[in-house]
Each structure stands twice: as structure tokens, then as C-alpha cells.
Design an enzyme around this catalytic site. Structure first.
Site, PDB file in Angstrom:
ATOM      1  N   GLU A 447       0.820  -1.213   0.000  1.00 34.25           N
ATOM      2  CA  GLU A 447       0.000   0.000   0.000  1.00 34.25           C
ATOM      3  C   GLU A 447       0.852   1.261   0.000  1.00 34.25           C
ATOM      4  O   GLU A 447       0.543   2.236  -0.697  1.00 34.25           O
ATOM      5  CB  GLU A 447      -0.954  -0.006   1.198  1.00 34.25           C
ATOM      6  CG  GLU A 447      -2.013  -1.094   1.146  1.00 34.25           C
ATOM      7  CD  GLU A 447      -2.856  -1.039  -0.123  1.00 34.25           C
ATOM      8  OE1 GLU A 447      -3.042   0.056  -0.678  1.00 34.25           O
ATOM      9  OE2 GLU A 447      -3.315  -2.100  -0.570  1.00 34.25           O
ATOM     10  N   HIS A 538      -5.575  -6.668 -10.694  1.00 27.38           N
ATOM     11  CA  HIS A 538      -5.115  -7.760  -9.846  1.00 27.38           C
ATOM     12  C   HIS A 538      -5.036  -9.071 -10.633  1.00 27.38           C
ATOM     13  O   HIS A 538      -4.101  -9.852 -10.449  1.00 27.38           O
ATOM     14  CB  HIS A 538      -6.047  -7.950  -8.651  1.00 27.38           C
ATOM     15  CG  HIS A 538      -6.119  -6.768  -7.739  1.00 27.38           C
ATOM     16  ND1 HIS A 538      -7.086  -5.804  -7.861  1.00 27.38           N
ATOM     17  CD2 HIS A 538      -5.349  -6.387  -6.689  1.00 27.38           C
ATOM     18  CE1 HIS A 538      -6.910  -4.880  -6.923  1.00 27.38           C
ATOM     19  NE2 HIS A 538      -5.864  -5.218  -6.204  1.00 27.38           N
TER      20      HIS A 538
END
Length: 952
Positions: A447, A538
Site C-alpha cells: 500500500e 489484480h
């Protein structure tokens, strides 16, 4: 492949999350589409695929759709004398117009960042067209500086030379915001059916903010208004943050993607952040406070030291000021956001939260259980990694604050995810199986690396650039974790992401992704669009991260990390795809003196994962191609009477969106149905005699009609907006209309009588939706408030008799979806158990008898059905297998049933075994179906005359 073909942007059909989203990818959206963004042409490389040398010193790699080269490598040219690096960079480009073909760099390129270090200077320049920024138009100049002299060593990026669009907007900000909010609401409504979850207070609450004009570099350019839409949708485990681009002349949403990155579940592109944020009420300087040595227990049971602060009240808070250098304010703070809804966090600072506090420097079980200890410790580890390895001060390189929020919930329920919103990191609570997301160091590293990416290459978080964004975040997140714990690179679990989050499952069963999964483009690339995982950010990320991880195994951690970081910060630009990513990494390796066997291993890593020039051409389909490169967004297909109709945009941009028709058997020439008048012509339908469609213009949306045989175009209706469901049969046209935001109603009319417009339902308390038309009947869903409660029903209106029959009344807690009429039966979708991830396909006779679930909502055969179409002989649905670990079948596929049940058995067959998404099916005669297929990464209209049956 021709130079024109090699220049074309690859695209994919946008699908649905939990429901259908009628969204292809336009020429504008194809810039960040699910397949290659700008595919190198045949003259861009030399040698055979997979073993090509990079350009020798002084050579250039030609750009695509532009005369400006995409890469100039290995040069050493003295830069003109200038007051600073940015001026030197633009002066170099101006002095080499024969190479760069940029006529006025000082005018058309705006400096956005200069990074210096070890005698190097890297300048990023943003392209502007007549003063308006160009999406993805960014050029990088790399220089060495010795004393007062500068030497240019290379350049890379995209400067679009074909742009000539005007910059005067015809659509005002207010209309653009309205259209953007409508577009997002339509996408969100497509994930839910009408039903009990759609009460008066449950309409998605959305707001839009204008960000100014932006040119999308499609063809000669599309002038748009960039609108950011935020809000929340009750019942969905995600906040809403969408970046929407509205054509500034016709008011049509030509591009929409999410502005939110997540670790696991689909979402999208980080907003570019100017720096850190502070909590409401603390926007000034923090009160004087003393640093202290603290401690806490992480969720894995390890006690760890923490850098904390004793504030003026005497309490200790998770605030780390020890890393402040050179007057910067690089504070690492961890905030107690327990109980805060995810919708109240994205893009804004939630009210009332405070830094996690403790009466002593030893933080106790509350901080441990919330994941605060892990978040604070891990943020420091990530910060130190970037500073110690690359001299980078914080995420932006200039000491921005790093704020971590723990305890985020899904509307009060467990939230198993984490995201970076361009300003801060939010960690979900986890659930009975998953710990809080901050409990895994690779998740924290992932992140925070999104923040590094958004302040360097700023890879757009959609399609291939988004998959590379995810891949690089995964790479560095895992690199930091393996180095911290001393994990060997040849450990079979070294590539797992999030493997330590589970409370009971083994690491491999718990992990979200595996960088050692061995996936290749030829066998595993999934062509999807923005409605599914933001174009595969993803789903396709390990194709690229796997190559990077192989390089780390071959070169060693320190050397490989330096190569990937250099490629990210000095070579890559926002719209780069896999092929450009390969070139950037190889060029960065050469610049760091990687030679011989080691350089060959870098190339082999990409070869092994199928990332070679023209890899997209190897993707095939098992269906018949009717129309290639559709390049449109939010437009459905139609079929009837042996014909199909679709909306297509040409790549030159001279036709925004035009309606074309062809025969379903693929024979004969295509017919252009709509005019080229600057409007967006979308959502066509046909009965084999007439074509009807919607035209989006500056002031309104119109329903138009034209005979297939040719003739004048007629305007049938004009209004604020219309839904994507449109049907025609003989003289009758039916469609959805929204008189107010969020309020859908079905409208039908007769083309022969302009005064025959009839609306079914009206107002907040009586809504109708999901119409279908066949044999003079309209099937639709109705939501009506009676007394203090809502009633939901599937209905069929006989236009000849006026009889309006309730086929079935929905039970409490049921949501109703699309309908389809076939022969003497009506079919519809419904969700009787909200939130279980599956839906049912129900069928009945027109009078409501013989009710049958063709696809049940419960049991091993249950599917997440999103859309359907029917002929008298077959019912076809687009559906996903829920919670499947097999990536391919987790995407929308077409399934077909026979409405008759010989022997009492239902026969469910796959229409096609194509690997990518299969969406918006349109039933033709018999078992033939026309649909949009994204397998090859190109949004194409395809067909099959009969189902393939079963797929391996």
C-alpha cells in the site's frame, strides 16, 4: 502487422462486479484498457521476439500513434546551458526537433517533477495541448550533472503529436457533473437489482466535483471535462471514488475508472497527492511533544519497539517524528479509526478520529487487536527501506506525512481489505479468518508503494498500466518482507502475498497472490474491462510481477531492487503497458551496468512470462468475429431478424460513436446506420427491419430510429437520460428513462404515433425497470410502495389487450433484475438471499404458471447471473462462478438453457470456451447468440450458432 494495426490501442469489454455493467471500452478508455496500451510496431525492436537487443547508444525506439520516440537510450549529448534541470530538459528537446518532433517544448511541456541523486537528474514533463493537460502525455529526460555541465543520457515517454482538437467546451460543468454522476450511478445500479435494498433512503448518494478540462489522446484528441465522483452505496463492501471523463462537446462519459487502489478486491487508480493529510481540527502545527521509546505486541505475538510521542496531555500516541530530516515533516502517525465506515474514509478525513493512544509507552491489547502496532511498526520499516536503499524521503521523496488508519469497517461489518487513496492508507478490520490487513508486512509495503508510484511514474490504475502498478507494489511489498525476515529467495513461499493474515489457514491457502505462480500471457492473460477488477489490475498483475520476481532471484535482491526502482522513477510514464514495462526494466538494467549473462537473464524473465513484442496476437477465440475493435463504452448490443447491431468508434476520432449493422451469419457488408453528427450513438436494438438507438448530445438524450433498408432518421423521444435497455418490435419501442437521478421507469411508444408515449410507473414510490419486448408483450419489474411497505413484482403487459399480469410477486428480501421474453415464457433474474454472491434465473409461462428456476440461487450449481437474453428456443445468461479460485471461470461467461425440459432435466451448456469476459449477450434465431468478447484484449462483437457444450 501493419503500422496502423501496431499503433492501435488494445481494449477489453468492461464487465460487472456483482451485476451486469453494460460497458465496453471506448477509444479514449482503450488508452488504459485491459490489454496492451501502446503496442510497439514492427520497427520498434530488432531481432527475434523475446531476445531482441535494446537500442544501441544513440538509437531511438519509435513511438506509436505519435512521431515522438518512446525511448531514446544510451546517448551522451551535452544539454544546453540553462538555469535549472527543467529548462535544460526542454532546451534539449527543442534542440533536437528532428528526433523528438516536439515543435515547442517550452510551451507544450510543463515540468511536474525533478528528481536528483548521485549526480543524476530526471525531469518529468507533462504535455499540454493549447494549455489543456493531456491524459498520459508525459515525457522524461534523464541527465547527468557534473559541476555546472549537464549531459543528456536518455529520454522516454509519450508526447502525442497527432492532436488538433479544439479546446472550447460546449458542455458546462454542471451538466458534466450530472452526466458523470449518472454514469457512476448506472454502473453501481448494475451491481444490484431493484428490491428491498432499494428503499427511498437507499439510492446511491453521490457527488461530483469538476477537475477541469483534459484532452484524451485518442485519434486527434477528445476534449473532456474531468469529474471526480465520490459517495457510498449501502450494502457494498467498497467506497465510491470514480474518475469520469465527459466529452466536452456531446456530454457523453467516454472514460470511467476507479480512483482507489486496494490490496485484494477490485477497485482503481491512485489520485495524485500533493502531500500528507492531517485530521480535521489538527491542520496547524501539532503541539510540542516529546519522542519516546515505546513497544507493543504484533498480531503474530512478537514484541516490537515502537517510536511514539508523549503528547501534552501525558498520553503516549503512535506518532513517530524521529525520521524528520532537513526540516521536513515526515511524521508517521497511526490513527484509531475503529468503527469508521469505509465510505467515510476514501478521499476525505473522517471526523473525530485520534492517533492511537496509551497511558504508558507500552501499547496494550487494544492496539494489538486493532492492528495498530503492526501498522505503525511496518510503516517505519517501509519508510526506512526506501530511505536507506534509494535515499527517498517518504512516499513523495520530499518528506510527506504517512498516515495509517486502522479498524475500518464495511458499514459496521468486517472489512477484509486495505487501500491507498492518494493521501493515506486505510486498513480493514479483517474477520473471523483474516486478521486486520496491517498484520502482514508485505500488505503495508504494497500500500505504501502505491504512494511511491503515484509520486513517480503515476501509472494509471486500470488495464495494463494498473496491473503494472499492482505488480510493482507487490514486488516491493514482498521485497521488504523477505529482507526483513531473512527469507531466502528460493523458498517456495517467498512469493506469497498476505500469507500471514489468516488465523487458521496455512500460508499458501491464505495468500492473495503468488509472485511465483508461473503465469504467462499466452496461457493466463485475462481480457477484461473496467467493470471487472479495473481492467484486470489484480487478475493480470502476476504476469509482470512474476517476471520482476524472477529477476530478483537471478540478480540478487539489492541489484534487482535498484533496477526496478530506477525503471519506475526514471523510465515509466502513466500509460505504459507490459511491453513498455519490459523495455523500461531492461534499459534501467543497462544503465546500472547489468551486462552479459545477467542482462540476458533479465530478458529471459520477461520471455518466460510471455511478455514479448506482439504477445497479444497469440490470443485466440473459438467464435466467429463480426466486428473487431468496437472501442465504445457503456453500449449494449442488439439482435433480431437475422441482423445484429452495435456501436463502434473509429480510432481516428472522426466518428465519436456510430451504429453499425450486419447479418448474424457474418455474410454481406456492414451498414452504417447513424449519422456522423458529433453525438454519441449507443445502445442499438433491431428486429431485423428497424434499428433504434440512443443519441447523446450536448442538451439531451434522444431515441432515434431508421429502417435497415435505408431511409430518413426519425427522432422518437427526447429527455434527460435513458437507460441502456432498448428494444423494438414492429411499430413498438420500449426503453428505460430516468426523469430524476436514481429513478428509473419503463417507457413505451409507437413509432407511427408521436403522441403515444406511455410511462409505466412514476415517482420515488412507483418505479419500473428492466424491460424486454416480444410478440406484442412487455415484461418488466415493478417496485411500488403500498402503505408503509414496498411490493415487488415481475409483470407482463399485453399491448394489444392492455392486460397487465403479475407473473410473480417477490417475497420479502428479494431483489429483481433483468427480464427476457422468449416464445410463451418470461425469464428474469432475482436475488432472494441478499449478499450471498449468487442469483437465480427464474422462468414461467406468461400467465405465471409453471414457475421454474433454470439456474438456482443455492446449491453447488448456483451462479452469479448478471444478464440474460432469450429466443423461443434458448435462454442465454452471462454469469460468473462465485468464489472460484480458477481465475478464468470467475469471469463472466455465457451459459445457455433450453426453456423446454425433456425428461424433466435442465441442460446447462457453455456457449463459448473463450478465456476472457463474455458480456451483453443478444439472442438471435434458434441457439445463436451475439456477444461482446474480451478474450484477446480487444472489444469485439462475436457469435456462435450453437453452444460449445463443456469447457475444460
Amino acid at each position: 502487422m501493419s503500422s496502423k494495426d501496431s499503433a492501435e490501442l488494445r481494449t477489453a469489454r468492461a464487465g460487472a462486479g456483482a451485476r451486469v455493467r453494460r460497458s465496453g471500452i471506448s477509444g479514449a478508455a482503450a488508452l488504459i484498457g485491459a490489454a496492451a496500451l501502446l503496442v510497439p510496431g514492427p520497427d520498434a525492436v530488432a531481432g527475434t521476439a523475446g531476445s531482441e537487443p535494446l537500442p544501441s547508444p544513440g538509437e531511438v525506439v519509435p513511438g506509436q500513434r505519435t512521431a515522438t520516440p518512446s525511448l531514446v537510450d544510451g546517448i551522451r549529448e551535452r544539454a544546453p546551458a540553462a538555469r535549472d534541470a527543467a529548462d535544460a530538459a526542454t532546451a534539449h528537446l527543442a534542440a533536437r526537433t528532428e528526433r523528438y518532433r516536439i515543435p515547442a517544448p517550452a510551451r507544450d511541456l510543463e515540468p511536474v517533477a525533478t528528481v536528483t541523486g548521485d549526480g543524476s537528474e530526471t525531469v518529468r514533463l507533462q504535455q499540454r495541448h493549447h494549455g489543456v493537460p493531456v491524459l498520459g502525455g508525459q515525457y522524461v529526460v534523464r541527465m547527468e550533472k557534473r559541476g555546472g555541465d549537464r549531459v543528456v543520457t536518455g529520454t522516454s515517454g509519450k508526447y502525442f503529436t497527432a492532436l488538433d482538437t479544439g479546446t472550447a467546451a460546449g458542455v458546462g460543468e454542471d451538466l458534466a457533473v450530472e452526466r458523470a454522476v449518472d454514469a457512476v450511478r448506472t454502473e453501481l445500479d448494475g451491481r444490484r437489482f431493484d428490491g428491498p435494498a432499494r428503499g427511498d433512503a437507499d439510492v446511491p448518494r453521490l457527488t461530483g466535483i469538476s477537475r477541469g478540462l483534459v484532452v484524451l489522446p485518442t485519434g486527434t484528441g477528445v476534449l473532456t471535462r474531468h469529474i471526480t465522483v465520490r459517495g457510498q452505496v449501502p450494502g457494498l463492501a467498497e467506497p465510491v471514488l470514480r474518475e469520469v471523463y465527459i466529452d466536452a462537446r456531446a456530454g457523453y462519459p467516454v472514460l470511467q475508472y476507479s480512483g482507489l487502489t486496494t490490496f485484494g478486491a477490485p477497485a482503481v487508480a491512485p489520485a495524485r497527492a500533493a502531500g500528507g493529510v492531517r485530521a480535521a481540527g489538527t491542520t496547524g502545527e501539532r503541539p510540542p511533544a516529546a519522542q519516546a521509546a515505546g513497544s507493543g505486541v504484533r498480531l503474530d505475538g512478537r514484541t516490537t519497539p515502537l517510536r511514539v510521542t508523549r503528547d501534552d496531555s501525558g498520553a503516549y500516541v503512535l506518532r513517530d517524528r524521529s525520521r524528520t530530516r532537513n526540516g521536513s515533516d515526515n511524521v508517521l502517525s497511526t490513527w484509531d479509526a475503529r468503527g469508521t465506515w469505509v465510505s467515510d474514509v476514501n478521499g476525505k478525513w473522517p471526523d473525530g478520529i485520534k492517533e492511537f493512544a496509551s497511558p504508558t509507552p507500552a501499547f496494550g491489547t487494544e492496539a494489538t487487536g486493532a492492528g495498530a502496532v503492526d501498522a505503525h511498526w511496518a510503516a517505519g520499516r517501509v519508510y526506512d527501506y526506501y530511505r536507506d536503499h534509494f535515499g527517498r524521503e517518504s512516499l513523495d521523496g520530499r518528506g510527506m506525512a504517512v498516515n495509517s488508519l486502522v479498524g475500518i469497517t464495511n458499514f459496521g461489518q468486517p472489512y477484509v481489505n486495505a487501500f491507498w487513496d492518494g493521501q493515506k492508507i486505510a486498513y480493514g478490520t479483517g474477520d473471523a479468518e483474516y486478521r486486520p490487513l496491517s498484520a502482514s508486512l508485505d500488505v503495508v509495503g504494497h500500500e505504501l508503494t502505491h504512494g511511491v508510484i503515484s509520486h513517480s511514474a503515476n501509472l494509471v490504475y486500470a488495464g495494463q498500466s494498473g496491473a503494472m502498478n499492482e505488480a510493482i507494489a507487490d514486488y516491493f511489498g514482498n521485497a521488504i518482507e523477505t529482507d526483513t525476515y531473512g527469507t531466502s529467495m528460493d523458498d517456495p513461499d517467498a512469493g506469497l502475498m498476505g500469507e500471514t493474515l489468516c488465523r487458521t489457514k496455512a500460508p499458501r491457502a491464505c495468500s492473495f497472490r503468488d509472485l511465483n505462480d508461473g503465469r504467462t500471457t499466452a496461457a493466463s492473460f485475462l481480457g477484461v474491462g473496467f467493470g471487472t477488477d479495473n481492467g484486470g489490475v489484480h487478475l493480470n498483475s502476476t504476469l509482470f510481477s512474476g517476471a520482476l520476481w524472477d529477476i530478483r532471484e537471478d540478480l540478487g535482491p539489492a541489484r534487482a531492487d535498484a533496477v526496478v526502482y530506477k525503471a519506475l522513477t526514471e523510465y515509466l510514464t502513466p500509460l505504459d503497458g507490459f511491453t513498455e514495462g519490459r523495455a523500461a526494466v531492461i534499459a534501467a538494467a543497462r544503465a546500472l551496468d547489468v551486462r552479459g549473462r545477467d542482462l540476458r537473464s533479465v530478458r529471459r524473465a520477461f520471455d518466460a512470462h510471455g511478455i514479448v513484442p506482439h504477445w497479444e496476437l497469440a490470443l485466440g477465440i473459438d467464435s466467429d468475429l463480426l466486428l473487431q475493435r468496437v472501442n465504445t463504452t457503456d453500449s449494449a448490443l442488439g439482435a433480431g431478424g437475422g441482423w445484429w447491431v452495435a456501436s463502434q468508434s473509429n480510432e481516428e476520432g472522426s466518428e465519436p460513436y456510430s451504429v453499425w449493422a450486419g447479418r448474424t451469419n457474418g455474410k454481406g457488408r456492414l451498414k452504417l446506420i447513424s449519422p456522423n453528427d458529433g453525438r454519441y450513438h449507443v445502445n442499438p436494438a433491431t428486429d431485423g427491419t428497424t434499428v433504434v438507438w440512443q443519441a447523446y448530445g450536448e442538451k439531451s438524450v434522444e431515441i432515434l430510429a431508421r429502417p435497415l433498408a435505408g431511409g430518413p432518421i426519425r427522432t422518437l423521444w427526447s429527455g434527460r437520460s435513458a437507460g441502456s435497455r432498448l428494444a423494438v418490435e414492429g411499430d413498438v419501442v420500449v426503453f428505460e428513462h430516468s426523469a430524476r437521478p436514481g429513478l428509473r421507469n419503463v417507457v413505451h411508444l409507437r413509432m407511427s404515433d408521436p403522441d403515444s408515449v406511455v410511462q409505466l410507473g412514476g415517482g420515488m414510490h412507483h418505479r419500473t425497470s428492466f424491460p424486454s419486448l416480444r410478440n406484442g408483450r412487455i415484461a418488466y419489474q415493478e417496485t411500488r410502495r403500498v402503505a408503509a411497505a414496498y411490493e415487488y413484482s415481475t409483470r407482463v403487459l399485453d399491448l394489444a389487450t392492455g392486460e397487465d399480469t403479475v407473473v410473480q410477486q417477490a417475497g420479502p428480501g428479494t431483489s429483481l433484475g433483468p427480464t427476457a421474453l422468449g416464445g410463451d415464457r418470461v425469464h428474469w433474474l432475482l436475488d432472494e438471499v441478499w449478499g450471498n454472491g449468487t442469483t437465480a434465473l427464474r422462468s414461467a409461462r406468461i400467465d405465471g404458471s409453471d414457475v421454474t428456476d433454470l439456474s438456482p440461487e443455492a446449491g453447488p450449481e448456483a451462479l452469479n447471473v448478471m444478464d440474460l437474453t432469450a429466443s423461443p428456443e434458448a435462454v442465454t445468461m452471462a454469469a460468473r462462478i462465485p468464489d472460484s479460485e480458477i481465475r478464468n471461470v470467475s469471469l463472466a461467461k455465457l451459459w445457455q438453457f433450453s426453456p423446454a425440459r425433456p425428461g424433466g432435466e435442465l441442460l446447462r451448456r457453455r456457449v463459448s470456451c473463450n478465456r476472457g469476459e463474455q458480456l451483453v449477450p443478444a439472442a438471435a434465431a434458434g441457439t445463436r447468440v451475439v456477444w461482446l468478447d474480451a478474450t484477446t484484449g480487444i472489444s469485439s462483437v462475436v457469435t456462435r450458432s450453437r453452444p460449445t457444450g463443456t469447457c475444460a
